[in-house]
Motif scaffolding. Structure first.
Motif, PDB file in Angstrom:
ATOM      1  N   TYR A 152      46.813  47.639  35.764  1.00 50.45           N
ATOM      2  CA  TYR A 152      45.375  47.350  35.766  1.00 50.45           C
ATOM      3  C   TYR A 152      44.901  46.521  34.571  1.00 50.45           C
ATOM      4  CZ  TYR A 152      43.905  50.349  39.727  1.00 50.45           C
ATOM      5  OH  TYR A 152      43.671  50.903  40.958  1.00 50.45           O
ATOM      6  N   LEU A 212      45.649  42.642  35.112  1.00 51.21           N
ATOM      7  CA  LEU A 212      45.658  42.063  36.456  1.00 51.21           C
ATOM      8  C   LEU A 212      44.899  40.742  36.531  1.00 51.21           C
ATOM      9  CD1 LEU A 212      46.637  42.710  39.405  1.00 51.21           C
ATOM     10  CD2 LEU A 212      44.285  43.394  39.835  1.00 51.21           C
ATOM     11  N   ALA A 213      43.814  40.609  35.807  1.00 46.61           N
ATOM     12  CA  ALA A 213      42.999  39.400  35.893  1.00 46.61           C
ATOM     13  C   ALA A 213      43.569  38.222  35.106  1.00 46.61           C
ATOM     14  CB  ALA A 213      41.573  39.692  35.440  1.00 46.61           C
ATOM     15  N   ARG A 261      46.821  38.903  43.568  1.00 44.09           N
ATOM     16  CA  ARG A 261      45.933  39.606  42.648  1.00 44.09           C
ATOM     17  C   ARG A 261      44.520  39.711  43.221  1.00 44.09           C
ATOM     18  NH1 ARG A 261      45.354  36.976  37.807  1.00 44.09           N
ATOM     19  NH2 ARG A 261      46.283  35.060  38.561  1.00 44.09           N
ATOM     20  N   ARG A 262      44.049  38.660  43.882  1.00 43.56           N
ATOM     21  CA  ARG A 262      42.721  38.703  44.509  1.00 43.56           C
ATOM     22  C   ARG A 262      42.692  39.749  45.630  1.00 43.56           C
ATOM     23  NH1 ARG A 262      39.270  34.358  43.198  1.00 43.56           N
ATOM     24  NH2 ARG A 262      40.370  32.703  42.073  1.00 43.56           N
ATOM     25  N   ALA A 295      42.732  43.207  44.116  1.00 40.21           N
ATOM     26  CA  ALA A 295      41.440  43.542  43.518  1.00 40.21           C
ATOM     27  C   ALA A 295      40.398  43.866  44.588  1.00 40.21           C
ATOM     28  CB  ALA A 295      40.962  42.397  42.623  1.00 40.21           C
ATOM     29  N   TRP A 353      37.791  42.409  36.229  1.00 38.70           N
ATOM     30  CA  TRP A 353      38.410  41.776  37.383  1.00 38.70           C
ATOM     31  C   TRP A 353      37.470  40.812  38.099  1.00 38.70           C
ATOM     32  CZ3 TRP A 353      41.326  46.106  40.510  1.00 38.70           C
ATOM     33  CH2 TRP A 353      42.394  46.598  39.760  1.00 38.70           C
ATOM     34  N   LEU A 373      38.554  37.784  39.991  1.00 43.04           N
ATOM     35  CA  LEU A 373      39.382  37.981  41.183  1.00 43.04           C
ATOM     36  C   LEU A 373      38.573  38.417  42.404  1.00 43.04           C
ATOM     37  CD1 LEU A 373      42.334  39.948  39.525  1.00 43.04           C
ATOM     38  CD2 LEU A 373      42.268  37.510  40.105  1.00 43.04           C
TER      39      LEU A 373
END
Length: 168
Positions: A89, A92-93, A115-116, A119, A151, A154
């Protein structure tokens, strides 16, 4: 397949696991997600998750889910289920952030699309729970808002607006 796996009788915030899965899928559809992601929303608990360890189907039977929802949706479900949240986490971005597979321990660098998708599915899952459970929203809402704010790059516009509406 969900009913035969017991999702209809499994307790979950806001009713049953089956009801939750339907709401998550519906939320993704309302945000304009592509069909494979909407299907993944309906099936995202099949292999359990880091936060909900009950699996409806063991990993050695992945082909059954592929037959039911297609390769792309099943791959999304597997990717979602495989996430080691504590390890994955925080970064992730970021483009160079690692994603740790909780099943294997392998660290990968997911694509932007992965990843998008991850999310969006995470947001739909957590926002559904926060929306139906004031207790869960009070307990986890601030941390979720912080996570989804990080995030934000994303998340789609509709997902971000829903985050703000439920958690803001």
């Amino acid at each position: 397949m969900l009913r035969s796996a017991g999702a209809e009788t499994m307790d979950h915030p806001g009713g049953t696991l089956l009801a939750h899965l339907g709401r998550v899928s519906g939320l993704l559809a309302s945000w304009g997600a592509r069909p494979a992601l909407v299907s993944a929303g309906l099936c995202h608990a099949f292999y359990g998750t880091d936060g909900f360890p009950v699996a409806l189907l063991p990993l050695n039977r992945r082909a059954e889910l592929v037959d039911a929802v297609g390769e792309e949706a099943e791959a999304l479900v597997h990717f979602y289920a495989s996430c080691d949240r504590k390890a994955s986490y925080p970064s992730l971005a970021t483009d160079d952030g690692g994603f740790t597979d909780r099943f294997t321990g392998v660290v990968t660098r997911p694509t932007v699309r992965q990843r998008r998708d991850f999310a969006e599915l995470t947001a739909a899952n957590e926002l559904d729970i926060a929306a139906v459970s004031p207790e869960m929203r009070a307990r986890f809402g601030p941390a979720l808002l912080e996570l989804f704010t990080r995030w934000r790059p994303l998340l789609s516009g509709p997902a971000w607006e829903h985050c703000r509406a439920v958690l803001g």
